[in-house]
Motif scaffolding. Structure first.
Motif, short mmCIF file in Angstrom:
data_model
loop_
_atom_site.label_atom_id
_atom_site.label_comp_id
_atom_site.label_asym_id
_atom_site.label_seq_id
_atom_site.Cartn_x
_atom_site.Cartn_y
_atom_site.Cartn_z
N ILE A 166 0.85 -1.03 0.48
CA ILE A 166 -0.01 0.08 -0.12
C ILE A 166 1.07 1.58 -0.07
CG2 ILE A 166 -0.08 -0.05 2.91
CD1 ILE A 166 -3.03 0.99 1.91
N ALA A 167 0.57 2.36 -0.91
CA ALA A 167 1.21 3.95 -0.89
C ALA A 167 0.00 4.92 -0.58
CB ALA A 167 2.28 3.71 -1.73
N VAL A 168 0.57 5.91 -0.20
CA VAL A 168 0.04 6.85 -0.13
C VAL A 168 0.91 8.60 0.01
CG1 VAL A 168 -0.96 8.84 1.40
CG2 VAL A 168 -1.95 6.08 1.78
N ARG A 169 -0.24 8.80 -1.22
CA ARG A 169 0.84 10.32 -1.55
C ARG A 169 0.26 11.58 -0.35
NH1 ARG A 169 0.71 14.36 -5.49
NH2 ARG A 169 -0.89 13.81 -6.99
N THR A 170 1.02 12.33 -0.07
CA THR A 170 0.86 13.38 0.51
C THR A 170 1.12 14.85 0.11
OG1 THR A 170 2.68 13.90 1.90
CG2 THR A 170 1.63 11.59 2.69
N THR A 171 0.64 15.51 0.79
CA THR A 171 0.58 16.56 0.37
C THR A 171 1.80 17.69 1.06
OG1 THR A 171 -0.33 17.64 2.19
CG2 THR A 171 -1.90 17.70 0.79
N VAL A 197 -3.00 14.30 8.28
CA VAL A 197 -2.58 13.65 6.59
C VAL A 197 -3.50 13.59 5.86
CG1 VAL A 197 -0.28 12.51 5.91
CG2 VAL A 197 -0.48 13.12 8.25
N GLU A 198 -3.26 14.17 4.88
CA GLU A 198 -4.34 14.29 3.66
C GLU A 198 -3.50 13.82 2.41
OE1 GLU A 198 -6.55 17.37 0.26
OE2 GLU A 198 -5.07 17.96 0.98
N ARG A 199 -4.07 13.19 2.08
CA ARG A 199 -4.45 11.35 1.10
C ARG A 199 -4.69 11.70 0.02
NH1 ARG A 199 -4.99 5.91 4.40
NH2 ARG A 199 -4.01 6.98 6.41
N ILE A 200 -3.13 12.26 -1.23
CA ILE A 200 -3.69 12.41 -2.23
C ILE A 200 -4.72 11.34 -3.92
CG2 ILE A 200 -2.50 14.15 -4.42
CD1 ILE A 200 -3.18 15.22 -1.93
N GLU A 201 -3.25 10.40 -3.08
CA GLU A 201 -3.95 9.43 -3.89
C GLU A 201 -3.04 8.09 -3.08
OE1 GLU A 201 -1.74 6.92 -8.14
OE2 GLU A 201 -1.01 9.34 -7.25
N GLU A 202 -3.76 6.97 -2.98
CA GLU A 202 -3.05 5.33 -2.57
C GLU A 202 -3.83 4.47 -3.06
OE1 GLU A 202 -5.50 3.54 1.63
OE2 GLU A 202 -5.32 5.66 1.50
N SER A 255 9.20 7.41 1.76
CA SER A 255 10.25 8.11 0.47
C SER A 255 9.96 9.63 0.02
CB SER A 255 9.83 7.11 -0.25
OG SER A 255 10.26 5.70 0.19
N LEU A 256 10.28 9.61 -1.13
CA LEU A 256 10.14 10.88 -2.33
C LEU A 256 10.36 10.45 -3.58
CD1 LEU A 256 13.14 13.14 0.05
CD2 LEU A 256 10.72 13.18 -0.02
N ASP A 257 9.33 10.88 -4.04
CA ASP A 257 9.00 10.27 -5.68
C ASP A 257 10.20 11.53 -6.21
OD1 ASP A 257 7.83 13.43 -5.89
OD2 ASP A 257 6.06 12.12 -5.98
N GLU A 258 10.22 12.17 -7.58
CA GLU A 258 11.50 12.41 -8.60
C GLU A 258 10.87 13.96 -8.15
OE1 GLU A 258 7.48 11.92 -10.70
OE2 GLU A 258 8.85 10.07 -9.20
N GLU A 259 9.64 14.19 -7.74
CA GLU A 259 9.69 15.51 -7.70
C GLU A 259 9.25 16.34 -5.96
OE1 GLU A 259 5.94 17.42 -9.25
OE2 GLU A 259 6.40 15.79 -10.70
N ASP A 260 10.11 15.65 -5.08
CA ASP A 260 10.35 15.30 -3.81
C ASP A 260 9.00 15.20 -3.46
OD1 ASP A 260 12.80 14.91 -3.67
OD2 ASP A 260 13.41 17.10 -3.77
N ARG A 261 7.98 14.38 -3.62
CA ARG A 261 6.78 14.82 -2.42
C ARG A 261 6.91 14.12 -1.94
NH1 ARG A 261 2.64 15.02 -8.02
NH2 ARG A 261 4.40 12.89 -8.23
N VAL A 262 6.67 13.59 -0.22
CA VAL A 262 6.71 12.08 0.84
C VAL A 262 5.81 11.58 0.27
CG1 VAL A 262 5.98 11.81 2.71
CG2 VAL A 262 7.31 13.77 2.08
N TRP A 263 5.47 10.03 0.07
CA TRP A 263 5.14 8.88 0.07
C TRP A 263 5.80 8.60 1.26
CZ3 TRP A 263 2.05 7.16 -4.51
CH2 TRP A 263 2.20 7.85 -5.61
N LEU A 264 4.27 7.67 1.80
CA LEU A 264 4.00 6.79 2.79
C LEU A 264 3.96 5.21 2.18
CD1 LEU A 264 2.56 8.66 5.47
CD2 LEU A 264 4.27 9.14 4.91
N PHE A 265 4.72 4.39 2.46
CA PHE A 265 4.56 2.66 1.52
C PHE A 265 5.01 1.98 2.82
CE2 PHE A 265 6.33 1.70 -2.82
CZ PHE A 265 5.98 0.19 -2.71
N LEU A 266 4.52 0.56 2.40
CA LEU A 266 4.50 0.19 2.96
C LEU A 266 4.59 -1.90 3.20
CD1 LEU A 266 1.64 -2.18 4.76
CD2 LEU A 266 1.42 1.03 6.09
#
Length: 390
Positions: free
Chosen positions: A74-79, A252-257, A158-169
């Motif tokens: 599961i992965a979540v992209r945060t704001t 923590v707002e979830r932009i994508e899950e 983790s950080l993606d290619e735009e330095d946005r924070v993801w939570l991943f497990l």
């Protein structure tokens, strides 16, 4: 793609001889249709190869799903972005380690959170409807919801290619799923022996569609798949809470899950026939379907979208795939090697993780190159915090 035989197709450019042989043996089972697909991360497993897709007519091999039913990510992209993060990442790691029981046999001490109870009530109602008692498989199953396990299971920030924070497990159905799987593997072996079926490997024992034993397995397997999915949701809620506390924000707002299995079976239509499609380490890569492919500890992970390759049965790899057994890795690498490999990633510095060193796995870049006909990469993630169980 390499067509090894009429009933075995391979996407792995790194493939050990014993893994290839194991897959070839499995492909000779008479009910395999149309072929077994080996994913780029394929490596030796028990009975069935890890990183294989096994479609069958009129039968299922329980070991082709494996003992961690419903395991996935599961992965979540945060704001939030890198600039928003405090410097002390150790505090976040330790907070997550305190909130989520880690390692084999480690479970919650009690059930205290409202949404934990809601998920357990949902699983209990499903078990009643399906006609089985999870406590008969594992007495502590309720305390297992929201726990990680060990081995290659992980929690990462983790950080993606735009330095946005993801939570991943990454985790699965824990002890209760293992007990369910072991029970039905044993039933299949007993029945095949009773029927005098000469198996090339006892772990290729199967259950025949239409029998009570078959449907008992399907019922419990589907329940375990749901347990695994809810287990990941429960842990992600706790990780998000820890992350929010670290940032001193209320929510923590979830932009994508994205939440996807890679050890499961389902009834699907392929090459004109309805088959039971068992994945032992492969994610759904149907056209347009989002998915997650993690690398090993310390390497990159990928958020992908499926291309719907029909020859692969619409599947793709689920990770890097081991090159070294755990015992061989421990004999080959050192704790200093692991420290170098982890670089500036925040992790618990212990010799317990030596067998998870990136060098014990296939090169994730090679795996993703092998998978280019199966998925398209949407995001590339690099870890800044890693949490694992011993």
């Amino acid at each position: 793609m390499e067509k090894i035989s009429k009933r075995l197709v391979n996407w792995a450019s790194i493939l050990e001889a014993n893994t290839r042989t194991q897959a070839e043996v499995a492909s000779t089972m008479p009910f395999v249709y149309p072929h077994i697909a080996l994913m780029p991360d394929a490596h030796l497993g028990k009975g069935a190869t890890v990183g294989s897709v096994i479609p069958t007519l009129g039968a299922i091999i329980p070991a082709a799903v494996g003992v961690d039913i419903g395991c996935g990510m599961i992965a979540v992209r945060t704001t939030y972005g890198r600039k928003d993060l405090p410097a002390d990442r150790r505090a976040l790691r330790e907070s997550i380690e305190a909130a989520i029981p880690l390692s084999a046999g480690h479970y919650n001490a009690d059930i205290t959170r409202d949404h934990t109870r809601a998920r357990l009530d949902e699983l209990t109602a499903d078990a009643v409807r399906l006609g089985f008692d999870p406590a008969a498989r594992a007495a502590t199953w309720e305390l297992q919801l929201g726990t990680l396990g060990s081995g290659n299971h992980f929690i990462e920030v983790s950080l993606d290619e735009e330095d946005r924070v993801w939570l991943f497990l990454h985790s699965g159905s824990r002890g209760v799923g293992n007990k369910i799987a072991q029970r039905h593997i044993a039933v299949a072996q007993r029945l095949c022996k009773q029927w005098w079926i000469d198996l090339p490997d006892p772990d290729l024992a199967y259950l025949v569609d239409g029998t009570e034993e078959f449907y008992s397995y399907i019922r419990e397997l589907r329940w375990a798949q749901k347990f695994a999915l809810l287990n990941r949701e429960e842990m992600m809620d706790r990780v998000a809470t820890c992350f929010g506390d670290w940032l001193e924000v209320d929510e923590v707002e979830r932009i994508e899950e994205i939440n996807c299995h890679h050890n499961y079976t389902s009834k699907e239509k392929h090459f004109g026939k309805d088959v039971w499609l068992s994945r032992k380490g492969a994610i759904d890569a149907s056209l347009g379907t989002p998915g997650l492919i993690p690398g090993s500890m310390g390497t990159r992970s990928y958020v992908v979208v499926g291309k719907g390759n029909p020859v692969s049965l619409n599947l793709s790899p689920h990770g890097a795939g081991r090159e070294y057994s755990r015992s061989r890795a421990r004999k080959t690498f050192t704790q200093d090697d692991l420290r170098v490999a982890m670089g500036d990633i925040e992790y618990r510095d212990t010799a317990a993780f030596i067998d998870e060193i990136p060098a014990a796995y296939k090169d994730i870049d090679v795996v993703m190159e092998d998978a280019k006909d199966l998925v398209e990469v949407r995001h590339t993630l690099r870890q800044i915090v890693n949490v694992k169980g011993d």
